[in-house]
Motif scaffolding. Structure first.
Motif, PDB file in Angstrom:
ATOM      1  N   SER A   1     -51.688 -43.178   1.821  1.00 38.72           N
ATOM      2  CA  SER A   1     -51.108 -44.075   0.814  1.00 38.72           C
ATOM      3  C   SER A   1     -49.598 -44.099   1.020  1.00 38.72           C
ATOM      4  O   SER A   1     -48.933 -43.075   0.884  1.00 38.72           O
ATOM      5  N   ARG A   2     -49.045 -45.294   1.353  1.00 44.52           N
ATOM      6  CA  ARG A   2     -47.633 -45.388   1.688  1.00 44.52           C
ATOM      7  C   ARG A   2     -47.019 -46.655   1.108  1.00 44.52           C
ATOM      8  O   ARG A   2     -47.676 -47.698   1.022  1.00 44.52           O
ATOM      9  N   GLN A   3     -45.759 -46.584   0.731  1.00 48.41           N
ATOM     10  CA  GLN A   3     -44.902 -47.751   0.585  1.00 48.41           C
ATOM     11  C   GLN A   3     -43.742 -47.527   1.540  1.00 48.41           C
ATOM     12  O   GLN A   3     -42.984 -46.566   1.365  1.00 48.41           O
ATOM     13  N   PRO A   4     -43.602 -48.341   2.580  1.00 43.65           N
ATOM     14  CA  PRO A   4     -42.574 -48.071   3.591  1.00 43.65           C
ATOM     15  C   PRO A   4     -41.184 -47.984   2.979  1.00 43.65           C
ATOM     16  O   PRO A   4     -40.841 -48.705   2.039  1.00 43.65           O
ATOM     17  N   GLU A   5     -40.379 -47.078   3.545  1.00 42.42           N
ATOM     18  CA  GLU A   5     -39.024 -46.894   3.053  1.00 42.42           C
ATOM     19  C   GLU A   5     -38.157 -48.120   3.305  1.00 42.42           C
ATOM     20  O   GLU A   5     -37.261 -48.436   2.523  1.00 42.42           O
ATOM     21  N   ARG A   6     -38.382 -48.802   4.423  1.00 41.69           N
ATOM     22  CA  ARG A   6     -37.602 -49.981   4.774  1.00 41.69           C
ATOM     23  C   ARG A   6     -38.556 -51.128   5.081  1.00 41.69           C
ATOM     24  O   ARG A   6     -39.679 -50.917   5.548  1.00 41.69           O
ATOM     25  N   ALA A   7     -38.111 -52.352   4.864  1.00 42.98           N
ATOM     26  CA  ALA A   7     -38.930 -53.502   5.211  1.00 42.98           C
ATOM     27  C   ALA A   7     -39.298 -53.491   6.689  1.00 42.98           C
ATOM     28  O   ALA A   7     -40.440 -53.810   7.068  1.00 42.98           O
ATOM     29  N   ALA A   8     -38.362 -53.095   7.535  1.00 40.91           N
ATOM     30  CA  ALA A   8     -38.615 -53.102   8.974  1.00 40.91           C
ATOM     31  C   ALA A   8     -39.727 -52.146   9.387  1.00 40.91           C
ATOM     32  O   ALA A   8     -40.282 -52.264  10.485  1.00 40.91           O
ATOM     33  N   ASP A   9     -40.069 -51.200   8.521  1.00 40.25           N
ATOM     34  CA  ASP A   9     -41.108 -50.210   8.845  1.00 40.25           C
ATOM     35  C   ASP A   9     -42.514 -50.703   8.545  1.00 40.25           C
ATOM     36  O   ASP A   9     -43.495 -50.033   8.916  1.00 40.25           O
ATOM     37  N   VAL A  10     -42.660 -51.836   7.852  1.00 39.50           N
ATOM     38  CA  VAL A  10     -43.990 -52.261   7.391  1.00 39.50           C
ATOM     39  C   VAL A  10     -44.982 -52.384   8.549  1.00 39.50           C
ATOM     40  O   VAL A  10     -46.100 -51.845   8.475  1.00 39.50           O
ATOM     41  N   PRO A  11     -44.680 -53.100   9.642  1.00 37.07           N
ATOM     42  CA  PRO A  11     -45.690 -53.217  10.711  1.00 37.07           C
ATOM     43  C   PRO A  11     -46.102 -51.867  11.303  1.00 37.07           C
ATOM     44  O   PRO A  11     -47.296 -51.642  11.572  1.00 37.07           O
ATOM     45  N   ALA A  12     -45.140 -50.976  11.498  1.00 33.61           N
ATOM     46  CA  ALA A  12     -45.481 -49.668  12.064  1.00 33.61           C
ATOM     47  C   ALA A  12     -46.346 -48.853  11.113  1.00 33.61           C
ATOM     48  O   ALA A  12     -47.278 -48.153  11.548  1.00 33.61           O
ATOM     49  N   VAL A  13     -46.051 -48.928   9.808  1.00 36.88           N
ATOM     50  CA  VAL A  13     -46.878 -48.211   8.830  1.00 36.88           C
ATOM     51  C   VAL A  13     -48.285 -48.787   8.800  1.00 36.88           C
ATOM     52  O   VAL A  13     -49.281 -48.045   8.716  1.00 36.88           O
ATOM     53  N   LEU A  14     -48.420 -50.113   8.880  1.00 47.49           N
ATOM     54  CA  LEU A  14     -49.750 -50.722   8.913  1.00 47.49           C
ATOM     55  C   LEU A  14     -50.517 -50.308  10.169  1.00 47.49           C
ATOM     56  O   LEU A  14     -51.730 -50.076  10.123  1.00 47.49           O
ATOM     57  N   ALA A  15     -49.823 -50.213  11.299  1.00 46.52           N
ATOM     58  CA  ALA A  15     -50.489 -49.765  12.522  1.00 46.52           C
ATOM     59  C   ALA A  15     -50.975 -48.326  12.387  1.00 46.52           C
ATOM     60  O   ALA A  15     -52.107 -47.990  12.794  1.00 46.52           O
ATOM     61  N   GLU A  16     -50.139 -47.466  11.811  1.00 40.56           N
ATOM     62  CA  GLU A  16     -50.559 -46.083  11.572  1.00 40.56           C
ATOM     63  C   GLU A  16     -51.745 -46.046  10.609  1.00 40.56           C
ATOM     64  O   GLU A  16     -52.713 -45.289  10.819  1.00 40.56           O
ATOM     65  N   ALA A  17     -51.678 -46.858   9.555  1.00 42.33           N
ATOM     66  CA  ALA A  17     -52.766 -46.882   8.574  1.00 42.33           C
ATOM     67  C   ALA A  17     -54.079 -47.284   9.229  1.00 42.33           C
ATOM     68  O   ALA A  17     -55.139 -46.704   8.948  1.00 42.33           O
ATOM     69  N   HIS A  18     -54.039 -48.279  10.109  1.00 41.82           N
ATOM     70  CA  HIS A  18     -55.264 -48.698  10.806  1.00 41.82           C
ATOM     71  C   HIS A  18     -55.842 -47.561  11.629  1.00 41.82           C
ATOM     72  O   HIS A  18     -57.066 -47.328  11.635  1.00 41.82           O
TER      73      HIS A  18
END
Length: 536
Positions: free
Chosen positions: A128-145
Motif C-alpha cells: 500500500s503506497r502513495q508515492p512521495e513525488r508525482a514522478a515516482d508514480v510509474p515506478a511504484v505501479l511497476a513495483e506494485a505489479h
C-alpha cells in the motif's frame, strides 16, 4: 530517456504488462488519468466499486495476469473493501489505484481528500503506497505489479493524487520476476521418506494448486503413492478432478469433523491451503493422535501460524515435481472411492437436489462453474462434480457479493460461457453487475436459487439453538423482472415440470456469443445440515 507524463508512462506500463482491460467506477479525482484514452484499452464500468473489483478478480483468474482496477477516493475504496478482502484471501492479483485530491490541497483536508490513504485498505493488500513525488508514480505501479504477481499472489494498492497524472515522469521498462522457488532437497527427501514408510497417506488440496496450475503434479503424486485426496475447507477454487477414484470429498470447517475425516490417515500432505479454516467454534484438537501433517505453501506467514505439523515454504509445481521423482511408487491398496448420492427421480417441488441434478445433466464438462449459494454449497459439491483445473470458482473468504461479478469478469477473460449458481441473498449484494454483463455481452448464465432468505445463517443459528434468527427473511424479489430491467433476458420456474425446459434454454441452448441470461428458481429451504457432508 525521453521525458513523458505520468499518464503516458503508466499507459505504457499497463500495455507491457497486459493490463489493458481496466475495471472501475470513475470520479473527479481520476479524470486526468483518462485524458487521451488509448484505443487498444477497454474500460469496464461497474456500477458499484465492489462489483468492479469482483469483475477484475474474475478477469485476473481467467487470464492468469494481474487486473487493473480504478477506484474513486475514500468512498470508492470503502465500498470495495469487502471484495478486496476476498481477493486478498483468495490470492487474486489486482493492481488497485485510487484517486486522491491534488497534492496542493491535501494539507487543507479538502472535499474527497483521503486521510492516511495507505492505511485504509490494510491489512488486506500486499503493498500500500502513495508515492512521495508525482514522478515516482510509474515506478511504484511497476513495483506494485511485481508484488501482486509474486506468490502468494494478491491485491496491491496505490493512491495517486489527481494532479500527478499530468506531471513529468520517466518511462518505466517492464521487467519479469521469476518467482518460483522450492524447498531444500533435504526437506523434500524427508517428506518422501515418510510417504514411502506410511500406511495410509492423504493429500489435502487447497486453492494454491489451482492458482499455480499444479494439478498435473498433484495427480502424479496422488497416483504414485495412492493417497486419498480431499479438498480443503471452504476452498475458493477447484484443485483435483472430483470423479477421480482417489477423490474422497470436501473437508468441513469444523475442528472435530475435520479431524475425524483425517483420522484414518497417518500422513497428510496439505498443498496450497491453510488446512485449518474453521467457521464455528469447536474444542477438538486440529488432528487426531497418530496423524502427522506436512504443509507445502509459498506463504511464510501461513506456515508460521499453523497450529501443528511441518511446513515447507515453497511454490508447489517445482516441489511436487521433485517429490514425485524421489518418492517410491506404492503398492498399497488405494482408499475406496466415495459413494455419490442417488439422483432425484421425482419431486413435487423444486429442491436444491433436483435443480443441481438437472443442471449437472446439462452442464458440459468443460464449462466454468462459479458458485455463491452458501445454503446449497454442500449439495452442489455432492451433485455437480468438477473435473478440470480452473473449472470452479467461489468465495473462499465469505464476503458476499463476490460470485456474480466474478462470473462476469471470468466470462470477459476468454468469452467462453460461465454458469453462475447464486443464492437470492448473495445475488442482491452485487446485482449491479448484471448491467455490465449486458453492456459487454458477457456469456454468463445466472441460476438464482431463491429460498427466500439467508438460509446459511438460519442453518448456523439452528446449530447453536437460535431459531428463528431475525433479519434472515428476504422474500418477494422478482429476480427475472430485475434482470429484465437491466436488459438481461430472464426466465423463472417454480415447479419441477417447468425446470427442464428452463434449464435447456439457459444452459444448453446458449452459446458463447449469446450474452447473459438469468434463470430465477424458487426452491425449498435448507434443512439445517450445513457442514454435515453427505459422504464421509
Amino acid at each position: 530517456m525521453t521525458t513523458t507524463t505520468v499518464r503516458e508512462a503508466t499507459v505504457g506500463l499497463l500495455r507491457d504488462t497486459g493490463m489493458t482491460t481496466v475495471f472501475g467506477n470513475p470520479g473527479s479525482t481520476e479524470l486526468r488519468m483518462f485524458r487521451d484514452w488509448p484505443d487498444d484499452f477497454e474500460y469496464v464500468l461497474g456500477l458499484q466499486e465492489a462489483a468492479a473489483v469482483g469483475m477484475a478478480a474474475g478477469h485476473a483468474l481467467g487470464t492468469g495476469r494481474a487486473a487493473f482496477v480504478s477506484l474513486h477516493s475514500a468512498g470508492g475504496v470503502g465500498n470495495a473493501l469487502g471484495a478486496v478482502f476476498n481477493a486478498y484471501r483468495d490470492r487474486v492479483p489486482l493492481v488497485i489505484v485510487a484517486g486522491q485530491q491534488a497534492r496542493s490541497l491535501i494539507q487543507l483536508r479538502p472535499f474527497l481528500g483521503v486521510d492516511e490513504p495507505t492505511r485504509f485498505p490494510r491489512p488486506y493488500v500486499k503493498l500500500s503506497r502513495q508515492p512521495e513525488r508525482a514522478a515516482d508514480v510509474p515506478a511504484v505501479l511497476a513495483e506494485a505489479h511485481r508484488v501482486a504477481m509474486t506468490h502468494p499472489r494478491g491485491p496491491v494498492f496505490v493512491s495517486v493524487p489527481e494532479d500527478d497524472w499530468d506531471a513529468e515522469a520517466e518511462p518505466v521498462q517492464h521487467r519479469a520476476v521469476r518467482a518460483d522457488f522450492t524447498a531444500s532437497p533435504e526437506a523434500l527427501a524427508a517428506l518422501a521418506a515418510r510417504l514411502d514408510a506410511c500406511a495410509r497417506p492423504a493429500l489435502v488440496v487447497g486453492p494454491g494448486v489451482d492458482d499455480e496450475s499444479a494439478l498435473p503434479q498433484v495427480l502424479a503424486l496422488a497416483e504414485r503413492v495412492r493417497a486419498g485426496v480431499w479438498i480443503s475447507p471452504l476452498s475458493g477454487r477447484s484443485g483435483f478432478p472430483e470423479s477421480h477414484p482417489l477423490f474422497q470429498g470436501f473437508l468441513p470447517p469444523v475442528a472435530g469433523q475435520l479431524a475425524s475425516r483425517l483420522a484414518p490417515y497417518d500422513v497428510v500432505v496439505a498443498l496450497g491451503t491453510p488446512v485449518f479454516t474453521y467457521h464455528v467454534p469447536d474444542d477438538a484438537p486440529p488432528l487426531a493422535p497418530g496423524t502427522e501433517l506436512f504443509h507445502l505453501d509459498p506463504d511464510p506467514a501461513q506456515a508460521a501460524w499453523l497450529p501443528t505439523g511441518t511446513s515447507l515454504v515453497t511454490t508447489l509445481r517445482p516441489a511436487l515435481t521433485q517429490l514425485a521423482a524421489v518418492v517410491r511408487e506404492s503398492g498399497r491398496e488405494p482408499p475406496p472411492p466415495r459413494v455419490r448420492p442417488e439422483p432425484v427421480t421425482a419431486a413435487d417441488r423444486l429442491t436444491p437436489e433436483l435443480v443441481l441434478d438437472e443442471l449437472h445433466r446439462r452442464l458440459p464438462r468443460d464449462r466454468m462453474l462459479v458458485e455463491e449459494a452458501p445454503s446449497h454449497r454442500d449439495v452442489l459439491h455432492a451433485r455437480v462434480p468438477v473435473d478440470r483445473s480452473g473449472g470452479f470458482l467461489t468465495t473462499g473468504s465469505g464476503a458476499l457479493g463476490w460470485g456474480l461479478p466474478l462470473a462476469v469478469g471470468r466470462a470477459l477473460a476468454d468469452r467462453r460461457r460461465v454458469v453462475c449458481v447464486l443464492g437470492d441473498g448473495s445475488a442482491m449484494y452485487s446485482v449491479q453487475a448484471l448491467w455490465t454483463a449486458v453492456r459487454h455481452r458477457a456469456p454468463v448464465t445466472f441460476v438464482v436459487l431463491d429460498n427466500g432468505g439467508y438460509g446459511a445463517v438460519r442453518a448456523l443459528g439452528r446449530r447453536i439453538d437460535i431459531d428463528p434468527v431475525p433479519g434472515t427473511d428476504i422474500g418477494g424479489i422478482d429476480f427475472a423482472g430485475l434482470a429484465a430491467s437491466f436488459g438481461c433476458p430472464a426466465d423463472r420456474a417454480e415447479r419441477p415440470d417447468d425446470l427442464g425446459k428452463a434449464l435447456d434454454r439457459a444452459v444448453s441452448g446458449l452459446g458463447d456469443e449469446d450474452g447473459p441470461h438469468l434463470l430465477h428458481l424458487k426452491v425449498a429451504g435448507t434443512d439445517g445440515t450445513l457442514y454435515e457432508p453427505w459422504a464421509r
